[in-house]
Design a protein around this motif. Structure first.
Motif, PDB file in Angstrom:
ATOM      1  N   GLU A 152       0.835  -1.206   0.000  1.00  0.00           N
ATOM      2  CA  GLU A 152       0.000   0.000   0.000  1.00  0.00           C
ATOM      3  C   GLU A 152       0.872   1.259   0.000  1.00  0.00           C
ATOM      4  O   GLU A 152       0.550   2.252  -0.670  1.00  0.00           O
ATOM      5  N   VAL A 158       2.176   1.787  -3.524  1.00  0.00           N
ATOM      6  CA  VAL A 158       1.152   2.364  -4.403  1.00  0.00           C
ATOM      7  C   VAL A 158       0.922   3.835  -4.069  1.00  0.00           C
ATOM      8  O   VAL A 158       0.786   4.676  -4.977  1.00  0.00           O
ATOM      9  N   THR A 159       0.900   4.168  -2.792  1.00  0.00           N
ATOM     10  CA  THR A 159       0.761   5.572  -2.397  1.00  0.00           C
ATOM     11  C   THR A 159       1.919   6.399  -2.928  1.00  0.00           C
ATOM     12  O   THR A 159       1.728   7.510  -3.449  1.00  0.00           O
ATOM     13  N   ASN A 186       1.532   7.162  -6.640  1.00  0.00           N
ATOM     14  CA  ASN A 186       0.581   8.237  -6.907  1.00  0.00           C
ATOM     15  C   ASN A 186       1.155   9.596  -6.533  1.00  0.00           C
ATOM     16  O   ASN A 186       0.886  10.601  -7.199  1.00  0.00           O
ATOM     17  N   ALA A 233       3.571  -0.234  -9.377  1.00  0.00           N
ATOM     18  CA  ALA A 233       2.323   0.105  -8.690  1.00  0.00           C
ATOM     19  C   ALA A 233       1.151   0.140  -9.667  1.00  0.00           C
ATOM     20  O   ALA A 233       0.027  -0.236  -9.311  1.00  0.00           O
ATOM     21  N   HIS A 249       0.026  -3.420 -10.156  1.00  0.00           N
ATOM     22  CA  HIS A 249      -0.549  -3.982  -8.931  1.00  0.00           C
ATOM     23  C   HIS A 249      -1.909  -3.375  -8.616  1.00  0.00           C
ATOM     24  O   HIS A 249      -2.795  -4.068  -8.093  1.00  0.00           O
ATOM     25  N   SER A 250      -2.065  -2.087  -8.889  1.00  0.00           N
ATOM     26  CA  SER A 250      -3.325  -1.413  -8.554  1.00  0.00           C
ATOM     27  C   SER A 250      -4.243  -1.256  -9.762  1.00  0.00           C
ATOM     28  O   SER A 250      -5.303  -0.640  -9.652  1.00  0.00           O
ATOM     29  N   ASN A 293      -3.890   0.561 -12.371  1.00  0.00           N
ATOM     30  CA  ASN A 293      -4.020   1.986 -12.641  1.00  0.00           C
ATOM     31  C   ASN A 293      -3.249   2.297 -13.915  1.00  0.00           C
ATOM     32  O   ASN A 293      -2.030   2.481 -13.888  1.00  0.00           O
TER      33      ASN A 293
END
Length: 462
Positions: free
Chosen positions: A173, A176-177, A180, A229, A232-233, A235
């Motif tokens: 997490e 991923v943060t 972003n 990321a 994984h997300s 996005n």
């Protein structure tokens, strides 16, 4: 295409003695089943690597969360001891990353640890995991930063491995943060992620973001965070940003001969190039060796994610340029590159080397070997091995560390006179630098040295 004698790797590499005489580049150091085996692997997988990292982790843990190891001076009052930088400095992720590289060996590749017979592997793993978690814990709080492009360097070496080795979802997490947060620095007008908000030296002061948009070649290695990321997300925006950034860097920072500038300053209003220069290299038109290495690794990673042939072509040509410059060197151990390929000889002295550039490039060459199959891929494997051999022969610190178990079950390391595994790195020797420093141990030289060893293990080559 650069090529020389191929290497076949086997388990005997794990126990190669460090006391054997050093050989000159291009000569055989040992022959097994007709294949040359270099001294490299006595340096990669010895007790010394584990013991040095363990020792520093234990001694410097009191400096957390505010400071992280960065350089080991070769002279002066702090000779042989890590100097630290504030936790927000871009190198903070590499020492925790070194710990996680060793954790990966302890869990996935125990044959590569070269432990003394009395050291219990289960105890070692559990205590090593505790050190990993303590050193990486402060990095979770870095994930929301939007003032740096170095989030890939900060979080991936440790938090990605914490997720992959232990399944810690909080680490994923945070990754991923961080991705972003990094993506917030992307500007569609430029087609790139802003690297630096400011740039200062004795010849310029740039801190006006409205009129300057600085992108550096190092940024290519931070795109790995966006790809990782993004997938994984799920996005796609993160993936698209990383891909666009790579195209922009290829168009504006990579020269026609596939050497590289260090910095490109864009006009943020329209994306036009204002000028290209160096900040850490010898001159604006020279080729800073670590910058070239960042480009090799970054474009190899980008091709691995995108499979776009334009990035494979770039990675190949960037690699061939690096190897051409190494092959033209006449000094001893020529595959430990000069800090800048165009740095002049002064007073009859060979310019300082940069082991970090060597090991970053070597990691890129291993990715190239995986991406290219057959003869071309083998050529890059050969080059990677040759670089690592020369680094061990020229720059492995002679002070060797060992570990043992105390009566209470604690694993401790015997200190040595030099904290880092490798010597002869150069952070910045630009003549206008506000803080030039060179010929030292460097935390990311050690990280990429350990990561090189792990890549060989993951590829099944050792």
């Amino acid at each position: 295409m650069y090529s020389h004698t191929s290497h076949a790797l086997d388990s005997s590499l794990l126990t190669e003695s460090l006391t054997e005489p050093t050989t000159q580049p291009g000569t055989s150091s040992k022959v097994s089943n007709g294949t040359r085996i270099g001294l490299t692997f006595g340096g990669l997988y010895t007790e010394n690597c584990l013991a040095k990292i363990w020792d520093v982790a234990s001694r410097y843990i009191t400096k957390l969360p505010g400071e992280y190891p960065e350089t080991v001076p070769s002279d002066g009052e702090q000779k042989g001891q890590y100097s630290t930088r504030e936790a927000r400095f871009w190198t903070c992720g590499f020492f925790p990353g070194s710990l996680y590289s060793l954790l990966e060996r302890s869990s996935r590749f125990p044959k590569a640890l070269s432990l003394p017979a009395h050291v219990d592997t289960f105890q070692l793993h559990d205590q090593l995991l505790m050190l990993c978690r303590e050193w990486s814990a402060p990095l979770h709080f870095m994930a929301t930063r939007r003032d740096t492009h170095d989030l890939g360097f900060i979080v991936l070496p440790s938090l990605r491995m914490d997720w992959e080795l232990t399944g810690n979802r909080k680490s994923l997490e945070a990754v991923v943060t961080a991705a972003n947060s990094l993506a917030s620095r992307f500007d569609e007008r430029v087609g790139a992620v802003r690297s630096w908000d400011k740039m200062h030296s004795k010849r310029y002061d740039i801190d006006d973001r409205e009129n300057n948009f600085l992108v550096i070649i190092d940024s290519m290695c931070n795109m790995d965070l966006l790809f990782y990321a993004g997938y994984h997300s799920r996005n796609q925006k993160l993936i698209d940003i990383a891909t666009a950034h790579a195209h922009t860097v290829l168009r504006t920072i990579v020269r026609e001969d596939f050497s590289t500038f260090h910095v490109c300053n864009f006009n943020p209003r329209n994306g036009e190039v204002q000028y290209q220069q160096t900040h850490q290299g010898y001159s604006d038109n020279s080729t800073w060796s670590r910058g070239q290495a960042w480009a090799i690794l970054g474009f190899a990673q980008t091709y691995a994610w995108t499979k776009d042939p334009i990035f494979l072509h770039a990675a190949t040509k960037l690699s061939d340029y690096f190897l051409k410059r190494l092959s033209e060197s006449s000094h001893c151990h020529p595959y430990v590159p000069l800090w800048d390929f165009d740095a002049p000889v002064e007073g009859g002295q060979v310019p300082p080397r940069d082991t970090s550039a060597a090991m970053i490039a070597a990691n890129g060459f291993l990715i190239m070997h995986q991406m290219l199959h057959g003869r071309d891929g083998t050529a890059y494997l050969d080059a990677a091995i040759r670089i690592a051999e020369d680094v061990v022969a020229h720059s492995l610190a002679p002070e060797q560390a060992t570990i043992h178990i105390e009566g209470d079950g604690r694993i401790v390391a015997h200190r040595t006179g030099f904290d880092s595994i490798l010597m002869n790195a150069t952070a910045n020797k630009n003549k206008y630098a506000l803080m030039p420093y060179w010929d030292h141990g460097l935390v990311y030289a050690d990280y990429y040295f350990l990561e090189f060893g792990n890549r060989l293990l993951r590829m099944g080559l050792v």
